[in-house]
Design an enzyme around this catalytic site. Structure first.
Site, PDB file in Angstrom:
ATOM      1  N   GLU A   1       1.041 -17.010 -19.868  1.00 34.83           N
ATOM      2  CA  GLU A   1       2.017 -16.850 -18.777  1.00 34.83           C
ATOM      3  C   GLU A   1       2.542 -18.180 -18.259  1.00 34.83           C
ATOM      4  O   GLU A   1       3.329 -18.215 -17.325  1.00 34.83           O
ATOM      5  CB  GLU A   1       1.418 -16.019 -17.639  1.00 34.83           C
ATOM      6  CG  GLU A   1       0.091 -16.507 -17.101  1.00 34.83           C
ATOM      7  CD  GLU A   1      -0.517 -15.584 -16.043  1.00 34.83           C
ATOM      8  OE1 GLU A   1       0.153 -14.677 -15.551  1.00 34.83           O
ATOM      9  OE2 GLU A   1      -1.695 -15.810 -15.704  1.00 34.83           O
TER      10      GLU A   1
ATOM     11  N   HIS B   1       0.833  -1.205   0.000  1.00 35.41           N
ATOM     12  CA  HIS B   1       0.000   0.000   0.000  1.00 35.41           C
ATOM     13  C   HIS B   1       0.867   1.255   0.000  1.00 35.41           C
ATOM     14  O   HIS B   1       0.526   2.250  -0.610  1.00 35.41           O
ATOM     15  CB  HIS B   1      -0.896   0.028   1.222  1.00 35.41           C
ATOM     16  CG  HIS B   1      -1.930  -1.032   1.199  1.00 35.41           C
ATOM     17  ND1 HIS B   1      -2.723  -1.255   0.103  1.00 35.41           N
ATOM     18  CD2 HIS B   1      -2.298  -1.943   2.118  1.00 35.41           C
ATOM     19  CE1 HIS B   1      -3.536  -2.260   0.365  1.00 35.41           C
ATOM     20  NE2 HIS B   1      -3.294  -2.700   1.572  1.00 35.41           N
TER      21      HIS B   1
ATOM     22  N   ARG C   1       9.312 -15.451  -8.473  1.00 35.79           N
ATOM     23  CA  ARG C   1       9.312 -14.011  -8.736  1.00 35.79           C
ATOM     24  C   ARG C   1       9.370 -13.162  -7.477  1.00 35.79           C
ATOM     25  O   ARG C   1       9.596 -11.962  -7.545  1.00 35.79           O
ATOM     26  CB  ARG C   1       8.097 -13.620  -9.609  1.00 35.79           C
ATOM     27  CG  ARG C   1       6.769 -13.813  -8.955  1.00 35.79           C
ATOM     28  CD  ARG C   1       5.635 -13.673  -9.963  1.00 35.79           C
ATOM     29  NE  ARG C   1       5.000 -12.377  -9.928  1.00 35.79           N
ATOM     30  CZ  ARG C   1       3.848 -12.087 -10.523  1.00 35.79           C
ATOM     31  NH1 ARG C   1       3.218 -13.008 -11.244  1.00 35.79           N
ATOM     32  NH2 ARG C   1       3.328 -10.899 -10.448  1.00 35.79           N
TER      33      ARG C   1
ATOM     34  N   CYS D   1       0.844  -7.500 -20.922  1.00 32.71           N
ATOM     35  CA  CYS D   1       0.491  -6.749 -19.714  1.00 32.71           C
ATOM     36  C   CYS D   1       1.438  -7.035 -18.558  1.00 32.71           C
ATOM     37  O   CYS D   1       1.238  -6.563 -17.450  1.00 32.71           O
ATOM     38  CB  CYS D   1      -0.948  -7.026 -19.299  1.00 32.71           C
ATOM     39  SG  CYS D   1      -1.248  -8.751 -18.874  1.00 32.71           S
TER      40      CYS D   1
ATOM     41  N   ARG E   1      -6.699  -6.262 -12.382  1.00 32.79           N
ATOM     42  CA  ARG E   1      -6.464  -7.414 -11.490  1.00 32.79           C
ATOM     43  C   ARG E   1      -7.560  -7.435 -10.429  1.00 32.79           C
ATOM     44  O   ARG E   1      -7.481  -6.719  -9.436  1.00 32.79           O
ATOM     45  CB  ARG E   1      -5.103  -7.287 -10.812  1.00 32.79           C
ATOM     46  CG  ARG E   1      -3.903  -7.383 -11.738  1.00 32.79           C
ATOM     47  CD  ARG E   1      -2.623  -7.249 -10.902  1.00 32.79           C
ATOM     48  NE  ARG E   1      -1.442  -7.677 -11.604  1.00 32.79           N
ATOM     49  CZ  ARG E   1      -0.532  -6.845 -12.116  1.00 32.79           C
ATOM     50  NH1 ARG E   1      -0.692  -5.541 -12.016  1.00 32.79           N
ATOM     51  NH2 ARG E   1       0.532  -7.319 -12.729  1.00 32.79           N
TER      52      ARG E   1
ATOM     53  N   ASN F   1       5.475 -11.518 -16.147  1.00 32.84           N
ATOM     54  CA  ASN F   1       5.872 -11.712 -14.745  1.00 32.84           C
ATOM     55  C   ASN F   1       5.865 -13.195 -14.395  1.00 32.84           C
ATOM     56  O   ASN F   1       6.803 -13.719 -13.802  1.00 32.84           O
ATOM     57  CB  ASN F   1       4.933 -10.957 -13.798  1.00 32.84           C
ATOM     58  CG  ASN F   1       4.797  -9.495 -14.172  1.00 32.84           C
ATOM     59  OD1 ASN F   1       5.623  -8.972 -14.894  1.00 32.84           O
ATOM     60  ND2 ASN F   1       3.748  -8.852 -13.690  1.00 32.84           N
ATOM     61  N   ASP F   2       4.796 -13.864 -14.769  1.00 36.83           N
ATOM     62  CA  ASP F   2       4.731 -15.300 -14.486  1.00 36.83           C
ATOM     63  C   ASP F   2       5.444 -16.128 -15.540  1.00 36.83           C
ATOM     64  O   ASP F   2       6.019 -17.161 -15.225  1.00 36.83           O
ATOM     65  CB  ASP F   2       3.272 -15.762 -14.366  1.00 36.83           C
ATOM     66  CG  ASP F   2       2.727 -15.467 -12.985  1.00 36.83           C
ATOM     67  OD1 ASP F   2       3.413 -15.809 -12.006  1.00 36.83           O
ATOM     68  OD2 ASP F   2       1.635 -14.878 -12.882  1.00 36.83           O
TER      69      ASP F   2
ATOM     70  N   ARG G   1      -9.667  -9.109 -15.822  1.00 34.10           N
ATOM     71  CA  ARG G   1      -9.125 -10.448 -15.647  1.00 34.10           C
ATOM     72  C   ARG G   1      -9.852 -11.126 -14.493  1.00 34.10           C
ATOM     73  O   ARG G   1     -10.037 -10.531 -13.427  1.00 34.10           O
ATOM     74  CB  ARG G   1      -7.624 -10.381 -15.330  1.00 34.10           C
ATOM     75  CG  ARG G   1      -7.014 -11.771 -15.233  1.00 34.10           C
ATOM     76  CD  ARG G   1      -5.528 -11.723 -15.025  1.00 34.10           C
ATOM     77  NE  ARG G   1      -5.196 -11.291 -13.676  1.00 34.10           N
ATOM     78  CZ  ARG G   1      -3.942 -11.127 -13.258  1.00 34.10           C
ATOM     79  NH1 ARG G   1      -2.940 -11.338 -14.080  1.00 34.10           N
ATOM     80  NH2 ARG G   1      -3.689 -10.745 -12.025  1.00 34.10           N
TER      81      ARG G   1
HETATM   82  C1  PEP Z   1       1.954 -11.468 -15.294  1.00 32.95           C
HETATM   83  O1  PEP Z   1       2.077 -12.573 -14.777  1.00 32.95           O
HETATM   84  O2  PEP Z   1       2.798 -10.976 -16.074  1.00 32.95           O
HETATM   85  C2  PEP Z   1       0.789 -10.621 -14.980  1.00 32.95           C
HETATM   86  C3  PEP Z   1       0.566  -9.497 -15.620  1.00 32.95           C
HETATM   87  O3  PEP Z   1      -0.026 -11.015 -14.000  1.00 32.95           O
HETATM   88  P1  PEP Z   1       0.291 -10.884 -12.434  1.00 32.95           P
HETATM   89  O4  PEP Z   1       1.491  -9.989 -12.274  1.00 32.95           O
HETATM   90  O5  PEP Z   1      -0.941 -10.321 -11.831  1.00 32.95           O
HETATM   91  O6  PEP Z   1       0.550 -12.305 -12.045  1.00 32.95           O
HETATM   92 MG    MG Z   2       0.425 -13.528 -13.780  1.00 35.12          MG
END
Ligand code: PEP
Ligand code: MG
Length: 590
Positions: free
Chosen positions: A441, A199, A475, A512, A306, A464-465, A342
């Protein structure tokens, strides 16, 4: 931590959670009074008294929070929700109920009982892989800290009473504290704890003040009134800077302000490459309120909403109406621009206190996202109905997370039909003809992209994933963070495959994940023909500006060279060499 040539100048490294640079005196927000908690046993006849002592401390904490909520200035009103959540958490069964029970069962003092309960909850939450859930540990800690303070009769420094221009340095800041920040007083934020998803990070970005979090030892190294430079862009803190460093950073602040003003002015215009191709640059949001930032920074829509944030820190699942109400707000504000909603991406029911819990040894590979939703059709259906209803108010796309096989897509689409049929039967307005997409992902989805493409309208690459699952790098584990690299040739090859398959099948491809937020990646993403990029709102202006400096044809031929590189370092070096001038004009702001 490393020390430069001057013996006093020290550089600390942390997580840059809100960009920008500030220079000023450190103000340490002390935590005195609650660190040492003693355990003592209570007799049977003291039991009621001890429980009442705990209850009045909770009440005092609640009154204080209500007062803070009332005093929140208008421009931070949106953060009141977080504090309301803390009020709820104060009386939450898992905290309040268990503490009372522990006093009764263990016959211990209230402080010790609370400490024991919080330690148990922290352990449980910390096992969850998603940083968001682990950040919620911070909420529990803030609430328990507040109760402990009222048990001990200690009053914490009131941030709103600080009367000089300073940089706050704290172990951690609660949302209650961060929301008291007055822009004319607080230049920046530094904390030992926290991460980008905390936050504190979210609020600092909203206020646009530099924030450096997760320094681990800032409060022990920095003393009150020390001169510090906080570089939230590069994730650096300079303690006791030399004269020369000071001059250098003053110059950088000046350049930063000029560039930021320039980029922001340009940001409301669409991003067109030199050869006339328009690339949509969208915003990622976690909370409905963040839609304002997307608008402010000139986002062309929401590329990732999200939705899991609305399920947390409460005692039950949100109702269809609650979800619909929030989605509709976002959709109406953005219309006619698209909002990509999502579906719930939580890691199993453990993350949500009000469902049954199953311990998972390896939660990142567990019952997460679509797997969870398909196992809990009622919860899924409620969300799908809310999304379809909101779709009647603007331009909605639906996005399914963590797809790893064909059946999941088919089943998710079937559930969407079930939700639509239910709305039909209930005679409620809704819209079914919305675009359906899946997150790319999980490596298996990339490999079978050709099969999945036939079932959806778009792919959205979640780097990211994808990086986590492809490179086998947790991660959220700081120990392996140096290996987490979007320019790894395997990741570039996967992004290329997803894009090529999307084009062959005439569907759109978006990105994204965080990779999209960095101007330095833009030449590669343009070259790989990604149709839309979505990112944290603050990164939009710099990415748009970068797009305007490039042309798709030369980016496409650049990809041929990129594909020949053997390591991420080679890719980085090549990009830096090839785009040196353009990058110099664009990366600074990020
Ligand atoms: C990702 O995994 O790249 C993604 C955008 O989703 P999150 O970061 O919410 O897992
Ligand atoms: Mg993800």
């Amino acid at each position: 931590m490393k020390t430069e040539n001057d013996s006093r100048q020290t550089i600390l490294e942390g997580i840059g959670a809100s960009p920008g640079i500030c220079i000023g005196k450190a103000y340490l927000v002390d935590k005195e009074g609650v660190d040492v908690i003693k355990k003592y046993y209570i007799s049977d006849d003291q039991l009621d008294n001890e429980k009442n002592r705990f209850k009045s401390a909770v009440k005092k904490a609640k009154d204080e929070l209500h007062q803070i909520i009332e005093d929140i200035p208008d421009d931070l009103r949106e953060n009141a929700d977080i504090l309301e959540t803390h009020v709820v958490l104060l009386k939450d069964k898992m905290l309040y109920g268990r503490a009372i029970k522990t006093i009764e069962q263990d016959r211990v003092n209230a402080e010790w009982a609370l400490k024991k309960v919080v330690a148990g909850l922290k352990k449980k939450f910390n096992r969850l892989p998603d940083p968001f859930f682990r950040e919620r540990v911070a909420d529990i800690a803030h609430v328990s800290d507040r109760i402990l303070r009222s048990l001990a009769g200690v009053d914490k420094v009131k941030i709103k009473d600080i009367d000089k221009r300073v940089i706050l340095v704290a172990e951690d800041l609660s949302p209650a504290e961060t929301s008291q920040i007055q822009l004319e007083k607080i230049k920046g934020i530094v904390t030992d704890a926290g991460g980008v998803a905390s936050h504190t990070g979210i609020i600092a970005r909203t206020l646009e003040i530099p924030a450096l979090l997760g320094l681990e030892n800032a409060t022990s190294v920095i003393q009150g009134d020390d001169l510090i430079i906080v570089d939230g862009t590069e994730g650096k803190l300079i303690l006791s800077p030399t004269e020369q460093t000071l001059l250098e950073y003053e110059e950088r602040i000046h350049e930063y302000e000029i560039q930021k003003a320039f980029l922001n002015r340009e940001s409301h215009v669409s991003a067109k490459t030199k050869d006339g191709v328009v690339i949509k640059v969208m915003g990622n949001i976690e909370l409905p309120e963040e839609v304002v930032s997307v608008k402010t920074y000139g986002g062309d829509g929401i590329g990732l909403y999200r939705t899991e944030f609305q399920y947390l820190a409460r005692n039950n699942f949100p109702s269809e109406f609650e979800l619909f109400d929030k989605y509709r707000d976002v959709v109406e504000v953005m219309a006619p621009q698209p909002v990509t909603i999502r579906t719930l991406d939580i890691n199993g029911d453990k993350a949500v206190s009000y469902t049954t819990s199953h311990d998972e040894t390896n939660p990142a590979l567990g019952l997460r996202a679509i797997r969870y939703c398909l196992k809990k059709p009622d919860i899924f259906k409620t969300q799908l109905k809310a999304i379809l209803r909101a779709a009647a108010f603007g331009n909605v796309r639906i996005l399914f997370p963590m797809i790893s096989c064909y059946d999941e897509v088919i089943e998710a689409k079937r559930m969407l039909d079930v939700a639509a049929q239910a709305l039909e039967d209930e005679d409620r307005p809704y819209r079914r003809d919305i675009e359906i997409g899946i997150m790319m992902e999980v490596p298996s989805a990339v490999i079978i992209a050709d099969i999945l493409a036939k079932e959806v309208d778009f792919f959205s690459i979640g780097t990211n994933d994808l990086i986590q699952y492809s490179l086998a790098i947790d991660r959220v584990n700081r120990q392996v963070a140096h290996l987490y690299n979007p320019l790894h040739p395997s990741i570039i090859r996967m992004v290329k495959r997803v894009s090529d398959v999307a084009k062959e099948n005439n569907i759109k491809v978006f990105m994204c994940g965080e990779m999209a937020a960095h101007p330095i990646h833009v030449p590669i993403l343009l070259g790989l023909s990604i149709d839309e990029l979505s990112m944290n709102p603050q990164s939009i202006p710099a990415v748009k500006s970068m797009i305007r400096s490039l042309d798709t044809k030369s980016s496409a031929s650049f990809i041929d060279e990129v594909m020949e590189q053997k390591t991420s370092e080679d890719v980085m070096e090549l990009t830096q060499r090839k785009y040196a001038k353009i990058l110099a004009e664009n990366v600074y702001f990020h």
